[in-house]
Motif scaffolding. Sequence first.
Motif, short mmCIF file in Angstrom:
data_model
loop_
_atom_site.label_atom_id
_atom_site.label_comp_id
_atom_site.label_asym_id
_atom_site.label_seq_id
_atom_site.Cartn_x
_atom_site.Cartn_y
_atom_site.Cartn_z
N ALA A 294 3.99 1.76 -12.70
CA ALA A 294 3.69 0.80 -13.78
C ALA A 294 2.18 0.75 -14.01
CB ALA A 294 4.22 -0.58 -13.41
N GLY A 295 1.80 0.69 -15.28
CA GLY A 295 0.39 0.73 -15.66
C GLY A 295 -0.47 -0.36 -15.06
N HIS A 296 0.10 -1.52 -14.81
CA HIS A 296 -0.73 -2.61 -14.28
C HIS A 296 -1.18 -2.36 -12.84
CE1 HIS A 296 3.38 -3.85 -13.13
NE2 HIS A 296 2.79 -4.40 -12.09
N TRP A 297 -0.62 -1.37 -12.17
CA TRP A 297 -1.04 -1.03 -10.81
C TRP A 297 -2.23 -0.06 -10.82
CZ3 TRP A 297 0.60 -3.33 -6.50
CH2 TRP A 297 1.81 -4.00 -6.51
N ARG A 298 -2.50 0.61 -11.92
CA ARG A 298 -3.50 1.68 -11.94
C ARG A 298 -4.90 1.26 -11.50
NH1 ARG A 298 -1.30 6.51 -14.15
NH2 ARG A 298 0.82 6.29 -13.37
N PRO A 299 -5.45 0.14 -11.97
CA PRO A 299 -6.80 -0.21 -11.51
C PRO A 299 -6.88 -0.38 -9.99
CG PRO A 299 -6.22 -1.50 -13.44
CD PRO A 299 -4.97 -0.77 -13.02
N ALA A 300 -5.89 -1.06 -9.41
CA ALA A 300 -5.89 -1.25 -7.96
C ALA A 300 -5.69 0.07 -7.23
CB ALA A 300 -4.80 -2.24 -7.56
N LEU A 301 -4.84 0.93 -7.78
CA LEU A 301 -4.57 2.22 -7.17
C LEU A 301 -5.83 3.10 -7.17
CD1 LEU A 301 -2.30 3.87 -5.90
CD2 LEU A 301 -1.69 4.66 -8.19
N TYR A 302 -6.54 3.13 -8.29
CA TYR A 302 -7.77 3.93 -8.36
C TYR A 302 -8.89 3.32 -7.50
CZ TYR A 302 -6.32 7.58 -11.50
OH TYR A 302 -5.71 8.69 -12.02
N ALA A 303 -8.97 2.01 -7.42
CA ALA A 303 -9.98 1.38 -6.55
C ALA A 303 -9.73 1.78 -5.10
CB ALA A 303 -9.95 -0.13 -6.71
N TRP A 304 -8.47 1.72 -4.68
CA TRP A 304 -8.12 2.14 -3.32
C TRP A 304 -8.47 3.62 -3.11
CZ3 TRP A 304 -4.30 5.93 -2.86
CH2 TRP A 304 -4.09 6.37 -1.56
N ALA A 305 -8.10 4.47 -4.06
CA ALA A 305 -8.32 5.91 -3.92
C ALA A 305 -9.81 6.25 -3.86
CB ALA A 305 -7.65 6.66 -5.06
N ARG A 306 -10.63 5.55 -4.65
CA ARG A 306 -12.08 5.79 -4.59
C ARG A 306 -12.63 5.42 -3.22
NH1 ARG A 306 -11.68 4.09 -9.84
NH2 ARG A 306 -12.28 1.97 -9.32
N ALA A 307 -12.16 4.31 -2.66
CA ALA A 307 -12.62 3.90 -1.33
C ALA A 307 -12.19 4.94 -0.29
CB ALA A 307 -12.07 2.52 -0.97
N GLU A 308 -10.96 5.43 -0.38
CA GLU A 308 -10.48 6.47 0.55
C GLU A 308 -11.31 7.74 0.41
OE1 GLU A 308 -8.40 6.24 2.98
OE2 GLU A 308 -7.01 4.63 2.49
N TYR B 30 -23.27 4.99 8.09
CA TYR B 30 -22.33 4.22 8.92
C TYR B 30 -21.99 2.89 8.24
CZ TYR B 30 -22.01 7.04 13.14
OH TYR B 30 -21.73 8.03 14.05
N LEU B 31 -22.97 2.25 7.65
CA LEU B 31 -22.70 0.98 6.95
C LEU B 31 -21.79 1.21 5.74
CD1 LEU B 31 -26.23 -0.68 7.10
CD2 LEU B 31 -24.17 -1.37 8.35
N LEU B 32 -22.06 2.27 4.99
CA LEU B 32 -21.21 2.61 3.85
C LEU B 32 -19.79 2.95 4.32
CD1 LEU B 32 -20.60 3.26 0.91
CD2 LEU B 32 -21.56 5.54 1.31
N LEU B 33 -19.70 3.69 5.41
CA LEU B 33 -18.39 4.05 5.95
C LEU B 33 -17.60 2.79 6.31
CD1 LEU B 33 -16.38 6.19 6.92
CD2 LEU B 33 -17.59 6.20 9.12
N HIS B 34 -18.25 1.85 6.96
CA HIS B 34 -17.58 0.59 7.33
C HIS B 34 -17.09 -0.16 6.08
CE1 HIS B 34 -16.60 -3.08 9.42
NE2 HIS B 34 -17.42 -3.74 8.62
N ARG B 35 -17.95 -0.27 5.08
CA ARG B 35 -17.55 -0.98 3.84
C ARG B 35 -16.41 -0.25 3.14
NH1 ARG B 35 -23.18 -1.21 3.10
NH2 ARG B 35 -23.01 0.26 1.38
N ALA B 36 -16.50 1.07 3.06
CA ALA B 36 -15.46 1.85 2.38
C ALA B 36 -14.14 1.77 3.15
CB ALA B 36 -15.90 3.30 2.21
N GLU B 37 -14.19 1.83 4.48
CA GLU B 37 -12.96 1.71 5.27
C GLU B 37 -12.33 0.33 5.08
OE1 GLU B 37 -14.30 2.76 9.21
OE2 GLU B 37 -13.50 4.78 9.01
N THR B 38 -13.15 -0.70 5.00
CA THR B 38 -12.63 -2.05 4.78
C THR B 38 -11.94 -2.14 3.42
OG1 THR B 38 -14.35 -2.99 6.19
CG2 THR B 38 -13.26 -4.49 4.65
N ARG B 39 -12.59 -1.61 2.37
CA ARG B 39 -11.97 -1.62 1.04
C ARG B 39 -10.70 -0.80 1.01
NH1 ARG B 39 -16.92 -0.06 -0.64
NH2 ARG B 39 -16.04 1.76 -1.67
N ALA B 40 -10.70 0.35 1.68
CA ALA B 40 -9.52 1.20 1.70
C ALA B 40 -8.36 0.51 2.42
CB ALA B 40 -9.85 2.54 2.38
N THR B 41 -8.65 -0.14 3.53
CA THR B 41 -7.61 -0.85 4.27
C THR B 41 -7.04 -1.99 3.44
OG1 THR B 41 -8.64 -0.28 6.38
CG2 THR B 41 -7.14 -2.16 6.38
#
Length: 178
Positions: free
Chosen positions: A75-89, A121-132
């Motif tokens: 469903a289209g309404h999931w796309r922004p959240a899906l891409y935000a997660w994928a960018r963090a990953e 390392y700080l970026l990695l921590h922030r990105a891992e938190t967003r991905a999780t």
Amino acid sequence: MSAGEYYAEKAEGEEAGGWVPAFPGQRPPFAPGNEVADMRWQDSHGAYSPRKVDPLAKELVDLVLADPSTAYLQAGHWRPALYAWARAEAQVQLVSEWLADQATEKHPIGDLGDERVRAAYLLLHRAETRATTGRTRLGLDPLSAARLGRDKTAAALDAAQLMAQLERQEREREERRG
């Protein structure tokens, strides 16, 4: 080049409105669209560069959307959240690979004396938190997938109970009339 030639060349460049070197031998800036121009000095890992992050993110989104167990994410309404997660990953992957490349005898991975390593390392921590967080919200980890399944089942059960109750009430009304 003598100092006089340098300053004469600099004055000509300023009159023409173009780029003027600040010192003899300085290279001109990178042209827009150049991969190096997109990267900042602390971004040698590429985690801030859309050119590096977006292809990885698209690949992750395509993998998730191809999985039948995540069909609800179509469903289209999931796309922004899906891409935000994928960018963090994707950022996690790029920074992790860069940090692994930095691990040498001369520069051990635990050495936080280098500002770029510390920033990574700080970026990695922030990105891992967003991905999780994104995985949890999208139902992509085992626990959140189980919770999502439980909630869907509970909703279906509630709907079935409501329908059964409505049918009973309708039968009772018919019995009273007839």
